[in-house]
Write a protein that holds these residues in place. Structure first.
Motif, short mmCIF file in Angstrom:
data_model
loop_
_atom_site.label_atom_id
_atom_site.label_comp_id
_atom_site.label_asym_id
_atom_site.label_seq_id
_atom_site.Cartn_x
_atom_site.Cartn_y
_atom_site.Cartn_z
N ILE A 150 35.71 -34.56 -35.21
CA ILE A 150 35.27 -33.53 -34.27
C ILE A 150 34.19 -32.65 -34.89
CG2 ILE A 150 36.03 -31.42 -33.10
CD1 ILE A 150 38.69 -32.90 -32.53
N ALA A 151 34.36 -32.32 -36.17
CA ALA A 151 33.37 -31.48 -36.85
C ALA A 151 31.99 -32.12 -36.83
CB ALA A 151 33.81 -31.21 -38.28
N ALA A 152 31.92 -33.47 -36.80
CA ALA A 152 30.65 -34.18 -36.83
C ALA A 152 30.27 -34.78 -35.48
CB ALA A 152 30.71 -35.29 -37.88
N ASP A 153 31.07 -34.55 -34.44
CA ASP A 153 30.84 -35.18 -33.14
C ASP A 153 29.61 -34.56 -32.46
OD1 ASP A 153 31.01 -35.98 -30.38
OD2 ASP A 153 33.13 -36.43 -30.70
N PRO A 154 28.58 -35.35 -32.15
CA PRO A 154 27.38 -34.78 -31.52
C PRO A 154 27.65 -34.17 -30.15
CG PRO A 154 27.30 -37.19 -31.51
CD PRO A 154 28.46 -36.80 -32.39
N ARG A 155 28.72 -34.61 -29.48
CA ARG A 155 29.04 -34.05 -28.17
C ARG A 155 29.51 -32.60 -28.29
NH1 ARG A 155 33.21 -38.71 -26.55
NH2 ARG A 155 33.81 -38.17 -28.69
N LEU A 156 29.94 -32.22 -29.49
CA LEU A 156 30.44 -30.86 -29.71
C LEU A 156 29.61 -30.11 -30.76
CD1 LEU A 156 34.28 -31.66 -29.79
CD2 LEU A 156 32.98 -30.65 -27.91
N ALA A 157 28.40 -30.60 -31.02
CA ALA A 157 27.59 -30.02 -32.09
C ALA A 157 27.25 -28.55 -31.83
CB ALA A 157 26.30 -30.82 -32.26
N ALA A 158 27.14 -28.17 -30.56
CA ALA A 158 26.80 -26.79 -30.22
C ALA A 158 28.00 -26.00 -29.69
CB ALA A 158 25.67 -26.77 -29.19
N LEU A 161 33.69 -23.50 -31.74
CA LEU A 161 35.01 -24.00 -32.13
C LEU A 161 35.93 -22.85 -32.52
CD1 LEU A 161 34.08 -27.10 -34.32
CD2 LEU A 161 34.49 -26.98 -31.85
N ARG A 162 37.14 -22.86 -31.96
CA ARG A 162 38.19 -21.89 -32.29
C ARG A 162 39.36 -22.69 -32.84
NH1 ARG A 162 36.74 -16.62 -30.49
NH2 ARG A 162 34.62 -16.85 -29.65
N VAL A 163 39.71 -22.47 -34.09
CA VAL A 163 40.57 -23.39 -34.82
C VAL A 163 41.86 -22.69 -35.26
CG1 VAL A 163 40.67 -25.06 -36.70
CG2 VAL A 163 38.45 -24.45 -35.70
N VAL A 164 43.01 -23.34 -35.01
CA VAL A 164 44.31 -22.79 -35.39
C VAL A 164 45.14 -23.92 -36.01
CG1 VAL A 164 45.16 -23.16 -33.05
CG2 VAL A 164 46.35 -21.56 -34.54
N PRO A 165 45.79 -23.69 -37.14
CA PRO A 165 46.47 -24.79 -37.82
C PRO A 165 47.79 -25.23 -37.20
CG PRO A 165 46.73 -22.77 -39.08
CD PRO A 165 45.78 -22.47 -37.95
N ALA A 166 48.41 -24.44 -36.35
CA ALA A 166 49.70 -24.74 -35.71
C ALA A 166 50.88 -24.40 -36.60
CB ALA A 166 49.80 -26.19 -35.24
N SER A 167 50.76 -24.53 -37.91
CA SER A 167 51.84 -24.17 -38.84
C SER A 167 51.30 -24.19 -40.25
CB SER A 167 53.03 -25.13 -38.72
OG SER A 167 52.67 -26.40 -39.25
N PRO A 168 51.96 -23.48 -41.19
CA PRO A 168 51.50 -23.54 -42.59
C PRO A 168 51.48 -24.97 -43.13
CG PRO A 168 52.99 -21.69 -42.29
CD PRO A 168 53.03 -22.48 -41.01
N GLY A 169 52.42 -25.80 -42.70
CA GLY A 169 52.47 -27.16 -43.19
C GLY A 169 51.28 -28.01 -42.78
N LYS A 170 50.51 -27.54 -41.79
CA LYS A 170 49.35 -28.30 -41.33
C LYS A 170 48.04 -27.59 -41.64
CE LYS A 170 52.09 -30.47 -37.70
NZ LYS A 170 52.38 -30.59 -36.26
N ALA A 171 48.09 -26.49 -42.37
CA ALA A 171 46.88 -25.70 -42.64
C ALA A 171 45.82 -26.52 -43.37
CB ALA A 171 47.24 -24.45 -43.44
N GLU A 172 46.24 -27.37 -44.30
CA GLU A 172 45.27 -28.12 -45.08
C GLU A 172 44.49 -29.13 -44.24
OE1 GLU A 172 47.64 -29.69 -48.26
OE2 GLU A 172 47.20 -27.96 -49.55
N ARG A 173 44.98 -29.44 -43.04
CA ARG A 173 44.24 -30.34 -42.15
C ARG A 173 42.89 -29.73 -41.73
NH1 ARG A 173 48.50 -33.10 -37.83
NH2 ARG A 173 50.04 -33.84 -39.35
N LEU A 174 42.75 -28.42 -41.87
CA LEU A 174 41.53 -27.75 -41.43
C LEU A 174 40.41 -27.81 -42.45
CD1 LEU A 174 43.02 -24.54 -39.78
CD2 LEU A 174 42.86 -26.86 -38.87
N GLU A 175 40.69 -28.37 -43.61
CA GLU A 175 39.68 -28.41 -44.68
C GLU A 175 38.35 -29.02 -44.23
OE1 GLU A 175 39.61 -27.03 -47.52
OE2 GLU A 175 41.68 -26.62 -48.12
N PRO A 176 38.33 -30.13 -43.44
CA PRO A 176 37.03 -30.68 -43.03
C PRO A 176 36.18 -29.70 -42.24
CG PRO A 176 38.79 -32.27 -42.63
CD PRO A 176 39.45 -30.98 -42.99
N LEU A 177 36.82 -28.85 -41.44
CA LEU A 177 36.06 -27.88 -40.66
C LEU A 177 35.52 -26.76 -41.53
CD1 LEU A 177 38.48 -27.85 -37.64
CD2 LEU A 177 36.11 -28.58 -37.54
N ILE A 178 36.27 -26.38 -42.55
CA ILE A 178 35.75 -25.39 -43.50
C ILE A 178 34.58 -25.98 -44.27
CG2 ILE A 178 36.28 -24.08 -45.60
CD1 ILE A 178 39.01 -23.54 -44.50
#
Length: 291
Positions: A150-158, A161-178
């Motif tokens: 999603i971070a690289a998807d040209p359909r969403l390039a502009a 994005l509002r990003v929420v991890p859903a839980s501490p156990g899934k926080a590291e999934r957000l690393e690509p967006l950071i």
């Protein structure tokens, strides 16, 4: 389907929430209440946005089972646009189970296997839209690979994005967006500490630590302590929440995000938007809209 104002991409599931009216020790078996309600971060945010008069569409997956039929019917009743939901995963509708006591959350398990298996198929409706420039809510129930795509998807390039991890156990999934330096992140202090790779004494320092890692904007909540909004190259704001008696905790962060997003779309300045978010989360925790 009418054109939405906000896309919410992520979990659509049933919440099974057990709540005891007093403190619980490990292994306790006590009287209480069990509620079976529509949930999932993406759905919760979409419902809260719909209550504010915004057209929110879900991109998610549910099973082809009675639970899925009932869940979609309830989402539509709550004002959410559901015309783009994937239903061919071959798995049952997802479910979240939590136990809360008078002090808050004891433990929870999220079964989001249908969403995870659907993967990039939930993004197919983007092909029917012009390049999306509006807000997109992403939740951490999506896999790390899909979030990176999603971070690289040209359909969403502009997209905003509002990003929420859903839980501490899934926080590291957000690393690509950071790493992509994209998105406004909504975290609790523990989630922020995981992404910052260090402990932080309060929400403000936690938000600043995640901004220092590359995020453009970070909002952090910290229970009954002040919430913070940090941006790259600008001042950090902090607002204390009102004191309330806890009636529930599940979904409070989703109400925070929705209120903050709605306030921003209405043109409110940063401090007013943060205050609106804090007050919405507190109202949810207090159970003001519970039957």
């Amino acid at each position: 389907m009418s054109r939405p104002e906000v896309l919410c991409i992520g979990a659509l599931l049933w919440d099974v929430i057990g709540r005891a009216p007093r403190r619980m020790a490990p292994g306790a078996d006590v009287p209480g209440r069990i509620r079976h309600v529509p949930g999932g971060v993406a759905l919760n945010v979409a419902v809260a946005l719909a209550r504010r008069g915004l057209a929110a569409a879900l991109l998610s997956a549910v099973g082809r089972d009675p639970e899925g039929d009932a869940l979609l019917a309830e989402a539509r009743r709550l004002g959410v646009l559901t015309g783009w939901i994937v239903r061919d995963t071959g798995l049952p509708t997802d479910c979240y189970m939590a136990v809360e006591d008078s002090a808050g959350l004891i433990a929870a398990i999220a079964d989001a296997h249908s969403l995870e298996q659907a993967g990039a198929a939930i993004l197919a409706p983007l092909d029917d839209l012009p390049a999306w420039t509006g807000p997109v809510v992403l939740d951490g129930n999506l896999t790390e690979d899909l979030l990176a795509a999603i971070a690289a998807d040209p359909r969403l390039a502009a997209a905003d994005l509002r990003v929420v991890p859903a839980s501490p156990g899934k926080a590291e999934r957000l690393e690509p967006l950071i790493a992509a330096r994209r998105g406004c992140f909504y975290l609790n202090r523990l989630e922020a500490e995981i992404l910052a790779h260090r402990a932080c004494p309060d929400a403000a320092s936690a938000a600043e630590a995640v901004v220092a890692r590359g995020a453009a904007r970070v909002l952090v909540t910290d229970g009954a302590n002040p919430a913070a909004d940090a941006i790259a190259g600008g001042p950090t704001l902090a607002v204390p929440p009102p004191r309330v008696t806890i009636a529930r905790v599940t979904g409070a962060g989703d109400c925070f995000l929705a209120a903050h997003l709605a306030a921003g779309l209405a043109g409110q300045p940063r401090e007013a938007a943060l205050r609106a978010a804090v007050e919405a989360a507190a109202a949810h925790v207090a159970g003001r809209d519970l039957p």
